[in-house]
Design an enzyme around this catalytic site. Structure first.
Site, PDB file in Angstrom:
ATOM      1  N   ASN A 103      11.719   0.354   1.642  1.00  0.00           N
ATOM      2  CA  ASN A 103      10.606   1.260   1.890  1.00  0.00           C
ATOM      3  C   ASN A 103       9.799   0.923   3.149  1.00  0.00           C
ATOM      4  O   ASN A 103       9.205   1.813   3.756  1.00  0.00           O
ATOM      5  CB  ASN A 103       9.683   1.249   0.659  1.00  0.00           C
ATOM      6  CG  ASN A 103       8.374   1.950   0.914  1.00  0.00           C
ATOM      7  OD1 ASN A 103       8.319   3.169   0.988  1.00  0.00           O
ATOM      8  ND2 ASN A 103       7.308   1.172   1.064  1.00  0.00           N
ATOM      9  N   ARG A 108       0.867  -1.194   0.000  1.00  0.00           N
ATOM     10  CA  ARG A 108       0.000   0.000   0.000  1.00  0.00           C
ATOM     11  C   ARG A 108       0.895   1.233   0.000  1.00  0.00           C
ATOM     12  O   ARG A 108       2.134   1.134   0.018  1.00  0.00           O
ATOM     13  CB  ARG A 108      -0.917  -0.005   1.223  1.00  0.00           C
ATOM     14  CG  ARG A 108      -0.166  -0.054   2.533  1.00  0.00           C
ATOM     15  CD  ARG A 108      -1.097   0.023   3.733  1.00  0.00           C
ATOM     16  NE  ARG A 108      -0.312   0.254   4.925  1.00  0.00           N
ATOM     17  CZ  ARG A 108      -0.132  -0.618   5.904  1.00  0.00           C
ATOM     18  NH1 ARG A 108      -0.723  -1.798   5.840  1.00  0.00           N
ATOM     19  NH2 ARG A 108       0.604  -0.323   6.956  1.00  0.00           N
ATOM     20  N   ASP A 157       8.383 -10.076   6.637  1.00  0.00           N
ATOM     21  CA  ASP A 157       8.503  -9.247   7.836  1.00  0.00           C
ATOM     22  C   ASP A 157       9.973  -8.858   7.942  1.00  0.00           C
ATOM     23  O   ASP A 157      10.821  -9.699   8.232  1.00  0.00           O
ATOM     24  CB  ASP A 157       8.035 -10.014   9.077  1.00  0.00           C
ATOM     25  CG  ASP A 157       8.032  -9.119  10.325  1.00  0.00           C
ATOM     26  OD1 ASP A 157       8.753  -8.092  10.345  1.00  0.00           O
ATOM     27  OD2 ASP A 157       7.312  -9.449  11.276  1.00  0.00           O
ATOM     28  N   VAL A 158      10.260  -7.582   7.695  1.00  0.00           N
ATOM     29  CA  VAL A 158      11.665  -7.158   7.624  1.00  0.00           C
ATOM     30  C   VAL A 158      12.379  -7.233   8.968  1.00  0.00           C
ATOM     31  O   VAL A 158      13.601  -7.111   9.019  1.00  0.00           O
ATOM     32  CB  VAL A 158      11.805  -5.728   7.049  1.00  0.00           C
ATOM     33  CG1 VAL A 158      11.347  -5.672   5.608  1.00  0.00           C
ATOM     34  CG2 VAL A 158      11.094  -4.691   7.915  1.00  0.00           C
ATOM     35  N   THR A 176      -0.858   8.496   2.808  1.00  0.00           N
ATOM     36  CA  THR A 176      -0.827   7.026   2.722  1.00  0.00           C
ATOM     37  C   THR A 176      -1.571   6.480   3.946  1.00  0.00           C
ATOM     38  O   THR A 176      -2.376   7.173   4.542  1.00  0.00           O
ATOM     39  CB  THR A 176       0.632   6.510   2.733  1.00  0.00           C
ATOM     40  OG1 THR A 176       1.199   6.819   4.020  1.00  0.00           O
ATOM     41  CG2 THR A 176       1.476   7.149   1.631  1.00  0.00           C
ATOM     42  N   TYR A 191      10.952   8.369  16.052  1.00  0.00           N
ATOM     43  CA  TYR A 191      10.820   8.197  14.601  1.00  0.00           C
ATOM     44  C   TYR A 191      11.952   8.923  13.875  1.00  0.00           C
ATOM     45  O   TYR A 191      12.606   8.349  12.996  1.00  0.00           O
ATOM     46  CB  TYR A 191       9.457   8.713  14.124  1.00  0.00           C
ATOM     47  CG  TYR A 191       9.276   8.612  12.627  1.00  0.00           C
ATOM     48  CD1 TYR A 191       9.042   7.383  12.020  1.00  0.00           C
ATOM     49  CD2 TYR A 191       9.358   9.738  11.809  1.00  0.00           C
ATOM     50  CE1 TYR A 191       8.891   7.282  10.642  1.00  0.00           C
ATOM     51  CE2 TYR A 191       9.214   9.639  10.432  1.00  0.00           C
ATOM     52  CZ  TYR A 191       8.973   8.408   9.851  1.00  0.00           C
ATOM     53  OH  TYR A 191       8.835   8.307   8.479  1.00  0.00           O
ATOM     54  N   LYS A 215      15.166   7.630  11.317  1.00  0.00           N
ATOM     55  CA  LYS A 215      15.454   8.118   9.967  1.00  0.00           C
ATOM     56  C   LYS A 215      16.842   8.765   9.895  1.00  0.00           C
ATOM     57  O   LYS A 215      17.494   8.697   8.851  1.00  0.00           O
ATOM     58  CB  LYS A 215      14.348   9.070   9.506  1.00  0.00           C
ATOM     59  CG  LYS A 215      12.979   8.382   9.373  1.00  0.00           C
ATOM     60  CD  LYS A 215      13.010   7.210   8.381  1.00  0.00           C
ATOM     61  CE  LYS A 215      11.645   6.592   8.158  1.00  0.00           C
ATOM     62  NZ  LYS A 215      11.636   5.538   7.131  1.00  0.00           N
TER      63      LYS A 215
HETATM   64  O1  NJP Z   1       3.161   3.970   4.989  1.00  0.00           O
HETATM   65  P1  NJP Z   1       2.045   2.817   4.891  1.00  0.00           P
HETATM   66  P2  NJP Z   1       3.967   4.766   3.840  1.00  0.00           P
HETATM   67  N1  NJP Z   1       7.817  -5.914   7.388  1.00  0.00           N
HETATM   68  O2  NJP Z   1       1.688   2.522   6.300  1.00  0.00           O
HETATM   69  C1  NJP Z   1       4.793  -2.355   5.337  1.00  0.00           C
HETATM   70  C2  NJP Z   1       8.238   6.711   4.954  1.00  0.00           C
HETATM   71  N2  NJP Z   1       7.639   8.035   5.135  1.00  0.00           N
HETATM   72  O3  NJP Z   1       3.732   4.202   2.513  1.00  0.00           O
HETATM   73  O4  NJP Z   1       3.435  -5.348   6.383  1.00  0.00           O
HETATM   74  C3  NJP Z   1       7.491  -5.684   6.107  1.00  0.00           C
HETATM   75  O5  NJP Z   1       0.977   3.222   3.929  1.00  0.00           O
HETATM   76  C4  NJP Z   1       3.279  -2.285   5.279  1.00  0.00           C
HETATM   77  O6  NJP Z   1       2.652  -3.517   4.915  1.00  0.00           O
HETATM   78  P3  NJP Z   1       2.196  -4.651   5.988  1.00  0.00           P
HETATM   79  C5  NJP Z   1       7.897   5.738   6.066  1.00  0.00           C
HETATM   80  O7  NJP Z   1       8.703   5.933   7.195  1.00  0.00           O
HETATM   81  C6  NJP Z   1       6.296   8.221   5.018  1.00  0.00           C
HETATM   82  O8  NJP Z   1       3.735   6.197   4.050  1.00  0.00           O
HETATM   83  O9  NJP Z   1       1.284  -5.518   5.183  1.00  0.00           O
HETATM   84  N3  NJP Z   1       6.692  -4.694   5.716  1.00  0.00           N
HETATM   85  C7  NJP Z   1       3.082  -1.310   4.142  1.00  0.00           C
HETATM   86  O10 NJP Z   1       3.196  -1.951   2.887  1.00  0.00           O
HETATM   87  C8  NJP Z   1       8.167   4.412   5.378  1.00  0.00           C
HETATM   88  O11 NJP Z   1       9.517   4.056   5.484  1.00  0.00           O
HETATM   89  C9  NJP Z   1       5.762   9.491   5.238  1.00  0.00           C
HETATM   90  O12 NJP Z   1       1.532  -3.933   7.129  1.00  0.00           O
HETATM   91  C10 NJP Z   1       6.174  -3.897   6.672  1.00  0.00           C
HETATM   92  C11 NJP Z   1       4.243  -0.345   4.303  1.00  0.00           C
HETATM   93  O13 NJP Z   1       5.233  -1.009   5.087  1.00  0.00           O
HETATM   94  C12 NJP Z   1       7.828   4.685   3.913  1.00  0.00           C
HETATM   95  O14 NJP Z   1       7.735   6.103   3.780  1.00  0.00           O
HETATM   96  C13 NJP Z   1       6.585  10.558   5.547  1.00  0.00           C
HETATM   97  C14 NJP Z   1       6.471  -4.071   8.032  1.00  0.00           C
HETATM   98  C15 NJP Z   1       3.832   0.945   4.995  1.00  0.00           C
HETATM   99  O15 NJP Z   1       2.844   1.589   4.255  1.00  0.00           O
HETATM  100  C16 NJP Z   1       6.509   4.083   3.441  1.00  0.00           C
HETATM  101  O16 NJP Z   1       5.456   4.479   4.330  1.00  0.00           O
HETATM  102  C17 NJP Z   1       7.923  10.327   5.680  1.00  0.00           C
HETATM  103  C18 NJP Z   1       7.325  -5.147   8.369  1.00  0.00           C
HETATM  104  N4  NJP Z   1       7.658  -5.397   9.655  1.00  0.00           N
HETATM  105  C19 NJP Z   1       8.459   9.070   5.462  1.00  0.00           C
HETATM  106  N5  NJP Z   1       5.806  -3.120   8.737  1.00  0.00           N
HETATM  107  C20 NJP Z   1       4.294   9.784   5.155  1.00  0.00           C
HETATM  108  N6  NJP Z   1       3.490   8.863   4.649  1.00  0.00           N
HETATM  109  O17 NJP Z   1       3.864  10.899   5.528  1.00  0.00           O
HETATM  110  C21 NJP Z   1       5.132  -2.373   7.845  1.00  0.00           C
HETATM  111  O18 NJP Z   1       8.695  11.366   6.049  1.00  0.00           O
HETATM  112  N7  NJP Z   1       5.351  -2.831   6.602  1.00  0.00           N
END
Ligand code: NJP
Length: 233
Positions: free
Chosen positions: A85, A14, A58-59, A182, A149, A153
């Site tokens: 990501n 997503r 799961d990373v 997101t 957080y 980063k």
């Molecule tokens: O967030 P979200 P974003 N192992 O929650 C996955 C950075 N960022 O797209 O595992 C593997 O929609 C989760 O999938 P699921 C942020 O720090 C964002 O915004 O099925 N995967 C989903 O696909 C991050 O590094 C903003 O729950 C895991 C995804 O990660 C990146 O952008 C601002 C996991 C998260 O999707 C993408 O975030 C900023 C695991 N243990 C930086 N845990 C912002 N959106 O405002 C979660 O400065 N995921």
């Protein structure tokens, strides 16, 4: 037809990861998509016009990251781009964090990123590939409730720079999105209050720029902030 280039995207189910996958598919890459929720990954893959595999990931679990690498290499045999990501966010004053919450942020955002890079390093080196570390506009600044957080980063930025120094044959990009609409931090895409945020598809255009850039340049860092919000540094 020559074998397509191959890109690996973590957190591809997503949000930004799904948007990165779309751009990579449009740029001709075959895709390995990982996240914990397989049904969401499959929905993303089905919407793309590209050869793709989906795999639960799961990373934070070394065996899970290694299994993802194994299925990727078994299917495609190479890795040209790695989009690191997967990430989570949690925001509250320092004293309000439990040790478990604090550690989980680092487990996903830092240790998970390191495990991912480590797992895919050899095929990336063979391809002289691109590594995109998705950090944040807060990888160089802080704000109240953002301490842990931001610290993850800052750490990711340090890992990206170290990776580049240790492996000059790679191109390592620190991609630094600001507030993006997101599912981040328990939010919903399109939820009210986020009208001024960046669109995930807009941030993904920065990835397209990096992919298309002639290879004599090393694009080290790209920061994006919503034009509708006040600048912050
Ligand atoms: O967030 P979200 P974003 N192992 O929650 C996955 C950075 N960022 O797209 O595992 C593997 O929609 C989760 O999938 P699921 C942020 O720090 C964002 O915004 O099925 N995967 C989903 O696909 C991050 O590094 C903003 O729950 C895991 C995804 O990660 C990146 O952008 C601002 C996991 C998260 O999707 C993408 O975030 C900023 C695991 N243990 C930086 N845990 C912002 N959106 O405002 C979660 O400065 N995921």
């Amino acid at each position: 037809m020559p074998n397509p280039k191959v890109a690996v995207v973590t957190g591809a189910s997503r949000g930004l990861g799904a948007a990165f996958a779309r751009v990579l598919a449009e740029e001709g890459y075959a895709l390995a998509l990982g996240a914990r929720t397989l049904s969401d990954l499959e929905r993303v893959a089905a919407s793309l016009d590209a050869p793709s595999l989906t795999h639960p990931l799961d990373v934070t679990v070394p065996g899970s990251v290694d299994a993802f690498r194994e299925v990727t290499l078994a299917r495609f045999g190479r890795v040209d781009a790695l989009i690191v990501n997967a990430g989570i966010g949690l925001f509250k004053p320092l004293e309000a964090f439990t040790p478990q919450e604090f550690e989980q942020l680092f487990a996903v955002n830092v240790t998970g990123a390191w495990l991912t890079v480590r797992a895919f390093l050899e095929p990336l080196k063979a391809a002289r590939g691109l590594v995109v570390m998705v950090s944040s506009d807060v990888s160089t600044r802080v704000f109240p409730t953002g301490g842990p957080y931001c610290a993850t980063k800052f750490a990711l930025r340090a890992l990206a720079r170290t990776l580049q120094l240790e492996h000059p044959e790679l191109r390592v990009l620190e991609l630094r999105p600001g507030a993006t609409d997101t599912y981040f931090a328990g939010s919903e895409e399109g939820a009210s209050g986020k009208e001024a945020y960046l669109k995930a598809a807009t941030v993904a255009e920065a990835l397209r720029f990096a992919l298309r850039l002639p290879q004599d340049a090393r694009l080290e860092e790209l920061a994006l902030r919503p034009a509708a919000l006040e600048p912050v540094y």
